[in-house]
Motif scaffolding. Structure first.
Motif, PDB file in Angstrom:
ATOM      1  N   ASN A   1     -71.687  79.410  69.062  1.00  0.00           N
ATOM      2  CA  ASN A   1     -72.189  78.548  70.121  1.00  0.00           C
ATOM      3  C   ASN A   1     -72.395  77.139  69.566  1.00  0.00           C
ATOM      4  OD1 ASN A   1     -73.602  77.289  72.161  1.00  0.00           O
ATOM      5  ND2 ASN A   1     -74.845  79.090  72.645  1.00  0.00           N
TER       6      ASN A   1
ATOM      7  N   SER B   1     -73.704  74.603  70.746  1.00  0.00           N
ATOM      8  CA  SER B   1     -74.958  73.937  71.092  1.00  0.00           C
ATOM      9  C   SER B   1     -75.990  74.046  69.971  1.00  0.00           C
ATOM     10  CB  SER B   1     -75.523  74.524  72.385  1.00  0.00           C
ATOM     11  OG  SER B   1     -75.912  75.868  72.193  1.00  0.00           O
TER      12      SER B   1
ATOM     13  N   ASN C   1     -71.737  72.095  76.548  1.00  0.00           N
ATOM     14  CA  ASN C   1     -72.254  73.336  75.976  1.00  0.00           C
ATOM     15  C   ASN C   1     -71.919  74.550  76.834  1.00  0.00           C
ATOM     16  OD1 ASN C   1     -73.331  72.009  73.754  1.00  0.00           O
ATOM     17  ND2 ASN C   1     -75.329  71.712  74.738  1.00  0.00           N
TER      18      ASN C   1
ATOM     19  N   ASN D   1     -68.525  75.340  75.907  1.00  0.00           N
ATOM     20  CA  ASN D   1     -68.346  75.445  74.459  1.00  0.00           C
ATOM     21  C   ASN D   1     -67.191  74.577  73.966  1.00  0.00           C
ATOM     22  OD1 ASN D   1     -69.878  76.664  72.388  1.00  0.00           O
ATOM     23  ND2 ASN D   1     -68.257  78.151  71.961  1.00  0.00           N
TER      24      ASN D   1
END
Length: 115
Positions: A28, A30, A74, A77
């Protein structure tokens, strides 16, 4: 497996623009600072930009500041790098990566600036 896949490069005239994309999988984005780096033939890998994990704070190399803009999505992704006012010296293979040294980078996308 963590993977980064870059796209969007091409041949453009000086003064032109391109938008590069990077799709991440297996982790991920983020949670991490993410980077764009580039490498021209016969030259060392060069850090271009970074986007930090909190908010949308960014930083740029002096050579591209004011011309390039990095962003992230985010939810998807993905990362993007908007390249404006391109110069011949921007000709390079561009990579997204997990650090400024190019860790985890993908196969890259070629940007060629030429008249």
């Amino acid at each position: 497996e963590e993977q980064l896949v870059e796209s969007g490069g091409g041949l453009v005239q000086p003064g032109g623009a391109l938008r590069l994309s990077c799709v991440a999988s297996g982790f991920n984005i983020s949670r991490y600072a993410m980077y764009w780096v580039r490498q021209a033939p016969g030259k060392e890998l060069e850090w271009v930009s970074v986007i930090y994990p909190r908010g949308m704070n960014t930083a740029y190399a002096a050579s591209v500041k004011g011309r390039f803009t990095m962003s992230r999505d985010n939810a998807k992704n993905t990362l993007a790098l908007q390249l404006n006012s391109l110069k011949t010296e921007d000709t390079s293979m561009y990579y997204c990566a997990k650090d400024r040294y190019g860790t985890g980078r993908g196969q890259g996308t070629q940007v060629t600036v030429s008249s």
